[in-house]
Design a protein around this motif. Structure first.
Motif, PDB file in Angstrom:
ATOM      1  N   THR A 138     -10.385   4.977 -10.188  1.00 29.73           N
ATOM      2  CA  THR A 138     -10.753   6.395 -10.214  1.00 29.73           C
ATOM      3  C   THR A 138     -12.007   6.651  -9.383  1.00 29.73           C
ATOM      4  OG1 THR A 138      -9.766   6.656 -12.415  1.00 29.73           O
ATOM      5  CG2 THR A 138     -11.329   8.343 -11.709  1.00 29.73           C
ATOM      6  N   ILE A 139     -12.995   5.786  -9.531  1.00 29.99           N
ATOM      7  CA  ILE A 139     -14.220   5.899  -8.730  1.00 29.99           C
ATOM      8  C   ILE A 139     -13.898   5.684  -7.250  1.00 29.99           C
ATOM      9  CG2 ILE A 139     -16.461   4.806  -8.252  1.00 29.99           C
ATOM     10  CD1 ILE A 139     -16.589   4.225 -11.318  1.00 29.99           C
ATOM     11  N   GLY A 140     -13.056   4.687  -6.970  1.00 31.01           N
ATOM     12  CA  GLY A 140     -12.660   4.432  -5.592  1.00 31.01           C
ATOM     13  C   GLY A 140     -11.949   5.621  -4.968  1.00 31.01           C
ATOM     14  N   LYS A 141     -11.096   6.279  -5.740  1.00 34.34           N
ATOM     15  CA  LYS A 141     -10.358   7.445  -5.249  1.00 34.34           C
ATOM     16  C   LYS A 141     -11.315   8.576  -4.878  1.00 34.34           C
ATOM     17  CE  LYS A 141      -6.694  10.173  -4.668  1.00 34.34           C
ATOM     18  NZ  LYS A 141      -5.744  10.004  -3.553  1.00 34.34           N
ATOM     19  N   GLN A 142     -12.287   8.854  -5.745  1.00 35.20           N
ATOM     20  CA  GLN A 142     -13.242   9.916  -5.442  1.00 35.20           C
ATOM     21  C   GLN A 142     -14.102   9.557  -4.238  1.00 35.20           C
ATOM     22  OE1 GLN A 142     -13.588  13.102  -7.056  1.00 35.20           O
ATOM     23  NE2 GLN A 142     -14.648  13.309  -5.085  1.00 35.20           N
ATOM     24  N   PHE A 143     -14.504   8.291  -4.163  1.00 31.92           N
ATOM     25  CA  PHE A 143     -15.343   7.833  -3.058  1.00 31.92           C
ATOM     26  C   PHE A 143     -14.625   8.017  -1.723  1.00 31.92           C
ATOM     27  CE2 PHE A 143     -17.278   4.893  -0.130  1.00 31.92           C
ATOM     28  CZ  PHE A 143     -18.611   4.809  -0.502  1.00 31.92           C
ATOM     29  N   ILE A 144     -13.373   7.583  -1.648  1.00 29.70           N
ATOM     30  CA  ILE A 144     -12.662   7.662  -0.374  1.00 29.70           C
ATOM     31  C   ILE A 144     -12.278   9.100  -0.047  1.00 29.70           C
ATOM     32  CG2 ILE A 144     -10.296   7.270  -1.226  1.00 29.70           C
ATOM     33  CD1 ILE A 144     -11.954   5.871   1.992  1.00 29.70           C
ATOM     34  N   THR A 145     -12.036   9.925  -1.062  1.00 28.72           N
ATOM     35  CA  THR A 145     -11.775  11.345  -0.826  1.00 28.72           C
ATOM     36  C   THR A 145     -12.974  12.000  -0.149  1.00 28.72           C
ATOM     37  OG1 THR A 145     -10.263  11.490  -2.715  1.00 28.72           O
ATOM     38  CG2 THR A 145     -11.229  13.552  -1.928  1.00 28.72           C
ATOM     39  N   ASP A 146     -14.172  11.714  -0.659  1.00 28.53           N
ATOM     40  CA  ASP A 146     -15.392  12.254  -0.054  1.00 28.53           C
ATOM     41  C   ASP A 146     -15.645  11.655   1.324  1.00 28.53           C
ATOM     42  OD1 ASP A 146     -15.953  13.848  -2.287  1.00 28.53           O
ATOM     43  OD2 ASP A 146     -17.073  12.244  -3.281  1.00 28.53           O
ATOM     44  N   ALA A 147     -15.336  10.370   1.474  1.00 31.24           N
ATOM     45  CA  ALA A 147     -15.552   9.703   2.766  1.00 31.24           C
ATOM     46  C   ALA A 147     -14.679  10.298   3.856  1.00 31.24           C
ATOM     47  CB  ALA A 147     -15.277   8.204   2.632  1.00 31.24           C
ATOM     48  N   ILE A 148     -13.488  10.759   3.483  1.00 32.19           N
ATOM     49  CA  ILE A 148     -12.592  11.406   4.446  1.00 32.19           C
ATOM     50  C   ILE A 148     -12.972  12.873   4.642  1.00 32.19           C
ATOM     51  CG2 ILE A 148     -10.195  12.103   4.877  1.00 32.19           C
ATOM     52  CD1 ILE A 148      -9.349   9.589   3.272  1.00 32.19           C
ATOM     53  N   ARG A 149     -13.315  13.539   3.559  1.00 33.80           N
ATOM     54  CA  ARG A 149     -13.623  14.976   3.627  1.00 33.80           C
ATOM     55  C   ARG A 149     -14.834  15.255   4.507  1.00 33.80           C
ATOM     56  NH1 ARG A 149     -16.307  18.902  -0.893  1.00 33.80           N
ATOM     57  NH2 ARG A 149     -15.976  20.856   0.221  1.00 33.80           N
ATOM     58  N   TYR A 150     -15.902  14.485   4.316  1.00 37.31           N
ATOM     59  CA  TYR A 150     -17.135  14.717   5.066  1.00 37.31           C
ATOM     60  C   TYR A 150     -17.131  13.853   6.324  1.00 37.31           C
ATOM     61  CZ  TYR A 150     -18.512  17.049   0.780  1.00 37.31           C
ATOM     62  OH  TYR A 150     -18.555  17.886  -0.304  1.00 37.31           O
ATOM     63  N   THR A 151     -16.216  14.186   7.204  1.00 34.72           N
ATOM     64  CA  THR A 151     -15.983  13.369   8.380  1.00 34.72           C
ATOM     65  C   THR A 151     -17.216  13.274   9.271  1.00 34.72           C
ATOM     66  OG1 THR A 151     -14.637  13.138  10.368  1.00 34.72           O
ATOM     67  CG2 THR A 151     -15.041  15.370   9.604  1.00 34.72           C
ATOM     68  N   LEU A 152     -17.377  12.124   9.890  1.00 38.81           N
ATOM     69  CA  LEU A 152     -18.457  11.910  10.842  1.00 38.81           C
ATOM     70  C   LEU A 152     -18.097  12.420  12.235  1.00 38.81           C
ATOM     71  CD1 LEU A 152     -19.363   8.279   9.751  1.00 38.81           C
ATOM     72  CD2 LEU A 152     -20.720  10.334   9.298  1.00 38.81           C
ATOM     73  N   ASN A 153     -16.804  12.538  12.490  1.00 39.63           N
ATOM     74  CA  ASN A 153     -16.306  13.049  13.764  1.00 39.63           C
ATOM     75  C   ASN A 153     -16.860  12.251  14.947  1.00 39.63           C
ATOM     76  OD1 ASN A 153     -14.737  14.741  15.335  1.00 39.63           O
ATOM     77  ND2 ASN A 153     -16.276  16.358  15.466  1.00 39.63           N
ATOM     78  N   ILE A 154     -16.816  10.928  14.810  1.00 39.51           N
ATOM     79  CA  ILE A 154     -17.244  10.071  15.913  1.00 39.51           C
ATOM     80  C   ILE A 154     -16.085   9.179  16.345  1.00 39.51           C
ATOM     81  CG2 ILE A 154     -19.684  10.076  15.290  1.00 39.51           C
ATOM     82  CD1 ILE A 154     -19.327   7.355  14.009  1.00 39.51           C
ATOM     83  N   GLY A 155     -16.139   8.698  17.570  1.00 43.95           N
ATOM     84  CA  GLY A 155     -15.062   7.902  18.132  1.00 43.95           C
ATOM     85  C   GLY A 155     -14.051   8.773  18.843  1.00 43.95           C
ATOM     86  N   THR A 156     -13.432   8.217  19.867  1.00 43.13           N
ATOM     87  CA  THR A 156     -12.458   8.970  20.653  1.00 43.13           C
ATOM     88  C   THR A 156     -11.030   8.801  20.158  1.00 43.13           C
ATOM     89  OG1 THR A 156     -12.359   7.123  22.223  1.00 43.13           O
ATOM     90  CG2 THR A 156     -13.878   8.925  22.740  1.00 43.13           C
ATOM     91  N   GLY A 157     -10.848   7.965  19.122  1.00 44.52           N
ATOM     92  CA  GLY A 157      -9.528   7.776  18.529  1.00 44.52           C
ATOM     93  C   GLY A 157      -9.545   8.186  17.070  1.00 44.52           C
ATOM     94  N   SER A 158      -8.983   7.337  16.217  1.00 48.70           N
ATOM     95  CA  SER A 158      -9.022   7.553  14.772  1.00 48.70           C
ATOM     96  C   SER A 158     -10.370   7.072  14.270  1.00 48.70           C
ATOM     97  CB  SER A 158      -7.884   6.776  14.088  1.00 48.70           C
ATOM     98  OG  SER A 158      -7.988   6.881  12.681  1.00 48.70           O
ATOM     99  N   GLY A 159     -11.296   7.998  14.090  1.00 49.33           N
ATOM    100  CA  GLY A 159     -12.680   7.651  13.779  1.00 49.33           C
ATOM    101  C   GLY A 159     -12.862   7.131  12.369  1.00 49.33           C
TER     102      GLY A 159
END
Length: 273
Positions: A233-254
């Motif tokens: 459950t903690i992992g799910k919330q962590f990765i949801t936030d990690a994807i939501r607040y994107t860094l928008n770096i890299g020219t491919g799949s960042g």
């Protein structure tokens, strides 16, 4: 003295830092667990894909294992990119010696589509490592390889999780539905109950290293003594936030944002170009 929980990742590298042992160590740190790493393969990759890889000699991997287990035995461990049968046999020997949770992220194919596991090794991970696992964390393509059928909806996620536990022998499995349409639904099965973990989907190309990060957070929480459901459950919330607040770096799949969990409740920090 306060005992500091320790976690070990056994995996390959990502020189751009979004996946592999680099992502694992970032995740351990964010969850306030002391992280350690054993290198299985050096991978030349970035957000656009894998250009080359080099497997460490098995004797050198064993020396790394000895160095860790002789000095700081981990409270929990995970494997990511483990490409060869020799590596799997060595890891199995150490997992059997160590009475601590073991998480398998069955890294078989990179986000870019590049194969990261030898075909001959796929049966060995089923037969040798999965029966030792506290939890296995495949995405849809990885689960399809493990269970040998197509996954198209949540019922198929349940069916796959049940096969990994009841037939392949893992104590639990969470099959991630990120490759399906609609809400981001993961299915956790622990031999008794199915748990559905849902989150609103963030539509982004920046998902490099999501599997590494998710499984690393689960490993960190198990190292603290959390039960499997709470860790997932903690992992799910962590990765949801990690994807939501994107860094928008890299020219491919960042890469995902390993400090995204600190930004909960804020608007998305970056917009996709």
């Amino acid at each position: 003295m306060i005992k500091i929980p320790t976690a070990l990742t056994i995996a390959g590298t990502d020189p751009t830092g979004g996946a592999g042992i680099q992502a694992d160590l970032k995740s351990f740190q964010e969850r306030e667990v002391y992280g350690m790493s054993i290198l299985t393969s050096a991978v030349a990759q970035n957000t656009r894909g894998v250009s080359d890889l080099h497997h460490m000699p098995i004797g050198f991997i064993e020396k790394q294992m000895q160095a860790v287990f002789d000095d700081i035995p981990p409270d929990a461990m995970k494997t990511g990119m483990v490409s060869t049968i020799e590596m799997m046999e060595l890891i199995a020997m150490y997992v059997k010696k160590q009475d601590s949770p073991y998480v398998i992220d069955p890294v078989m194919v990179a986000t870019s589509g590049h194969a990261l596991m030898e075909k001959e090794s796929r049966q060995v991970i089923r037969d040798l490592l999965i029966p030792l696992a506290t939890i296995v964390t495949p995405n849809v393509p990885e689960a399809e390889i493990l269970v040998n059928f197509k996954i198209e909806d949540v019922e198929d996620l349940k069916k796959a999780a049940k096969v990994i536990v009841d037939e392949l022998g893992a104590a639990a499995a969470v099959v991630k539905g990120g490759h399906l349409e609609g809400k981001a639904v993961d299915v956790l099965y622990d031999k008794q109950v199915f748990h559905l973990l849902e989150a609103e989907r963030t539509y982004t190309k920046h998902t490099h290293g999501t599997g590494c990060t998710f499984s690393a957070v689960i490993t960190a929480e198990l190292a603290k003594g959390q039960p499997v459901l709470d860790a997932v459950t903690i992992g799910k919330q962590f990765i949801t936030d990690a994807i939501r607040y994107t860094l928008n770096i890299g020219t491919g799949s960042g890469p995902t944002n390993h400090w995204g969990h600190r930004l909960q409740g804020l608007p998305n920090q970056k917009k996709e170009e």
